[in-house]
Design a protein around this motif. Structure first.
Motif, PDB file in Angstrom:
ATOM      1  N   GLU A  31      -8.107   5.075   4.770  1.00  0.00           N
ATOM      2  CA  GLU A  31      -7.433   3.796   4.520  1.00  0.00           C
ATOM      3  C   GLU A  31      -7.659   2.906   5.736  1.00  0.00           C
ATOM      4  O   GLU A  31      -7.354   3.309   6.859  1.00  0.00           O
ATOM      5  CB  GLU A  31      -5.940   4.011   4.282  1.00  0.00           C
ATOM      6  CG  GLU A  31      -5.675   4.754   2.981  1.00  0.00           C
ATOM      7  CD  GLU A  31      -4.191   4.788   2.668  1.00  0.00           C
ATOM      8  OE1 GLU A  31      -3.717   3.891   1.968  1.00  0.00           O
ATOM      9  OE2 GLU A  31      -3.517   5.716   3.167  1.00  0.00           O
ATOM     10  N   ARG A  80      -5.242  12.212   7.481  1.00  0.00           N
ATOM     11  CA  ARG A  80      -5.753  11.515   6.288  1.00  0.00           C
ATOM     12  C   ARG A  80      -5.245  12.253   5.049  1.00  0.00           C
ATOM     13  O   ARG A  80      -4.864  13.422   5.117  1.00  0.00           O
ATOM     14  CB  ARG A  80      -7.285  11.529   6.247  1.00  0.00           C
ATOM     15  CG  ARG A  80      -7.996  11.257   7.544  1.00  0.00           C
ATOM     16  CD  ARG A  80      -8.170   9.790   7.832  1.00  0.00           C
ATOM     17  NE  ARG A  80      -8.944   9.592   9.063  1.00  0.00           N
ATOM     18  CZ  ARG A  80      -9.150   8.416   9.646  1.00  0.00           C
ATOM     19  NH1 ARG A  80      -8.618   7.315   9.136  1.00  0.00           N
ATOM     20  NH2 ARG A  80      -9.843   8.308  10.744  1.00  0.00           N
ATOM     21  N   ARG A 117       0.817  -1.207   0.000  1.00  0.00           N
ATOM     22  CA  ARG A 117       0.000   0.000   0.000  1.00  0.00           C
ATOM     23  C   ARG A 117       0.848   1.252   0.000  1.00  0.00           C
ATOM     24  O   ARG A 117       1.184   1.791   1.060  1.00  0.00           O
ATOM     25  CB  ARG A 117      -0.889   0.025   1.245  1.00  0.00           C
ATOM     26  CG  ARG A 117      -1.965  -1.031   1.184  1.00  0.00           C
ATOM     27  CD  ARG A 117      -3.110  -0.663   2.084  1.00  0.00           C
ATOM     28  NE  ARG A 117      -3.297  -1.677   3.097  1.00  0.00           N
ATOM     29  CZ  ARG A 117      -4.288  -1.684   3.976  1.00  0.00           C
ATOM     30  NH1 ARG A 117      -5.158  -0.695   3.978  1.00  0.00           N
ATOM     31  NH2 ARG A 117      -4.402  -2.634   4.861  1.00  0.00           N
ATOM     32  N   PRO A 118       1.199   1.750  -1.173  1.00  0.00           N
ATOM     33  CA  PRO A 118       1.940   3.003  -1.225  1.00  0.00           C
ATOM     34  C   PRO A 118       1.031   4.164  -0.828  1.00  0.00           C
ATOM     35  O   PRO A 118      -0.188   4.054  -0.938  1.00  0.00           O
ATOM     36  CB  PRO A 118       2.356   3.111  -2.693  1.00  0.00           C
ATOM     37  CG  PRO A 118       1.345   2.308  -3.430  1.00  0.00           C
ATOM     38  CD  PRO A 118       0.882   1.222  -2.507  1.00  0.00           C
ATOM     39  N   PRO A 119       1.596   5.274  -0.346  1.00  0.00           N
ATOM     40  CA  PRO A 119       0.772   6.411   0.066  1.00  0.00           C
ATOM     41  C   PRO A 119      -0.059   6.947  -1.106  1.00  0.00           C
ATOM     42  O   PRO A 119       0.389   6.934  -2.252  1.00  0.00           O
ATOM     43  CB  PRO A 119       1.808   7.454   0.510  1.00  0.00           C
ATOM     44  CG  PRO A 119       3.064   6.708   0.729  1.00  0.00           C
ATOM     45  CD  PRO A 119       3.027   5.512  -0.166  1.00  0.00           C
ATOM     46  N   ILE A 120      -1.258   7.423  -0.787  1.00  0.00           N
ATOM     47  CA  ILE A 120      -2.117   8.064  -1.787  1.00  0.00           C
ATOM     48  C   ILE A 120      -1.507   9.420  -2.142  1.00  0.00           C
ATOM     49  O   ILE A 120      -1.144  10.198  -1.258  1.00  0.00           O
ATOM     50  CB  ILE A 120      -3.533   8.257  -1.205  1.00  0.00           C
ATOM     51  CG1 ILE A 120      -4.192   6.891  -0.996  1.00  0.00           C
ATOM     52  CG2 ILE A 120      -4.387   9.158  -2.103  1.00  0.00           C
ATOM     53  CD1 ILE A 120      -5.436   6.942  -0.129  1.00  0.00           C
ATOM     54  N   LYS A 121      -1.376   9.717  -3.440  1.00  0.00           N
ATOM     55  CA  LYS A 121      -0.781  10.988  -3.868  1.00  0.00           C
ATOM     56  C   LYS A 121      -1.788  11.927  -4.515  1.00  0.00           C
ATOM     57  O   LYS A 121      -1.639  13.141  -4.445  1.00  0.00           O
ATOM     58  CB  LYS A 121       0.352  10.713  -4.867  1.00  0.00           C
ATOM     59  CG  LYS A 121       1.549   9.984  -4.257  1.00  0.00           C
ATOM     60  CD  LYS A 121       2.622   9.742  -5.309  1.00  0.00           C
ATOM     61  CE  LYS A 121       3.753   8.895  -4.753  1.00  0.00           C
ATOM     62  NZ  LYS A 121       4.630   8.398  -5.826  1.00  0.00           N
ATOM     63  N   PHE A 122      -2.796  11.358  -5.181  1.00  0.00           N
ATOM     64  CA  PHE A 122      -3.756  12.185  -5.917  1.00  0.00           C
ATOM     65  C   PHE A 122      -5.187  11.811  -5.542  1.00  0.00           C
ATOM     66  O   PHE A 122      -5.471  10.649  -5.235  1.00  0.00           O
ATOM     67  CB  PHE A 122      -3.553  12.021  -7.436  1.00  0.00           C
ATOM     68  CG  PHE A 122      -2.232  12.539  -7.909  1.00  0.00           C
ATOM     69  CD1 PHE A 122      -2.089  13.873  -8.297  1.00  0.00           C
ATOM     70  CD2 PHE A 122      -1.119  11.713  -7.935  1.00  0.00           C
ATOM     71  CE1 PHE A 122      -0.856  14.356  -8.708  1.00  0.00           C
ATOM     72  CE2 PHE A 122       0.118  12.198  -8.342  1.00  0.00           C
ATOM     73  CZ  PHE A 122       0.257  13.526  -8.733  1.00  0.00           C
TER      74      PHE A 122
END
Lengths: 181, 181
Positions: free
Chosen positions: B42, B30, B4-9
């Motif tokens: 998440e 968040r 689970r890579p960090p959300i960027k967009f």
């Protein structure tokens, strides 16, 4: 509970996603990024809570938030990352009721597949009848079975869990209840 | 399991997200969209599987996929939307082993909070000792307790569930095991 609108843009690169079956042997349609190939999986959420009891009474919280504002519920909420199911259930009980308690066994597992949720309720033995509810709760109050406001219960998962709890109490022993609603 | 890579967009409008505590009374940081205000929650994932048994033997699958390619596991995988925990566990057992079975009770709930997962294993009674494993499995095979390849088990949740299963079998009765690993 949580509303889930369709994913429109890639969370990794911001490109508009396509809905298709990924090329990796998957069999389900997912939101796939045509630019960076990220696959956006969407999975069920776990709701964790407690059935807190004080002698013959059970603690319910009157909701100060939508949905179901003003209706009664067992303390429960979405499980967070970096906690166990038990820790999440305890956290929600502190946040929503400001209760003091000892956690007990898992009591109900309720599948709500229509909305993609699994609800887990643990029994909790209250060690005080004084509460300090947080901002999400109008009032935290103890109810005898005969006093439960069945017409003002917020969620079906709370209702069936309470029904199982009082039925088990009458039988003199608690066991795990596994339900689909 | 799932990375689970960090959300960027923002998944709703494609704008770069900010990491901050939302303004709605939340207490956790968040990924929040500065343009359309979408909050990207998440949450933990649920893994569902079975302990399929045939007499004194248990069915294990040799993984044909990463991670843990070539190691042995109980049939299990991520729960999908629109299914119950039991349906998901049955689906994975069909997909990974091509087994025929009757679903039985929930046997283990294993919290893996380090990676944000809850694993649920159900006992399943095999109704045939013939298997037809899918593409994710090199081989599906029945093992006596004395034959279990303990040094080649893919996941710790499989290991502890198998240990509990054989311990209960020796005691002559199965109960729910609630574990944090």
């Amino acid at each position: 509970m949580m509303h889930r609108p369709p994913i429109k843009f890639c969370k990794q690169c911001g490109t508009a996603v396509e809905y298709r079956i990924p090329d990796d042997g998957d069999t389900k349609v997912r939101a796939v990024c045509p630019s960076c190939d990220t696959i956006h999986y969407e999975n069920p959420l776990t709701v964790v809570g407690t059935v807190p009891s004080w002698g013959d009474r059970v603690l319910l919280c009157k909701r100060n938030i939508e949905p179901r504002f003003g209706l009664w519920t067992l303390p429960a909420g979405f499980m967070e990352l970096n906690e166990t199911t038990t820790e999440g259930a305890a956290r929600e009980t502190v946040e929503e009721a400001g209760a003091q308690f000892e956690m007990q066994d898992l009591f109900s597992l309720v599948n709500v597949s229509r909305v993609g949720q699994v609800h887990l309720f643990y029994r909790a033995k209250l060690t005080s009848d004084q509460f300090d509810p947080g901002v999400e709760t109008i009032e935290a109050r103890l109810f005898l079975e005969s006093e439960i406001p069945w017409e003002e219960i917020a969620f079906h998962t709370t209702r069936v869990t309470l029904e199982c709890f009082f039925a088990d109490r009458r039988k003199g022993g608690f066991s795990l209840h596994h339900l689909d609603v």
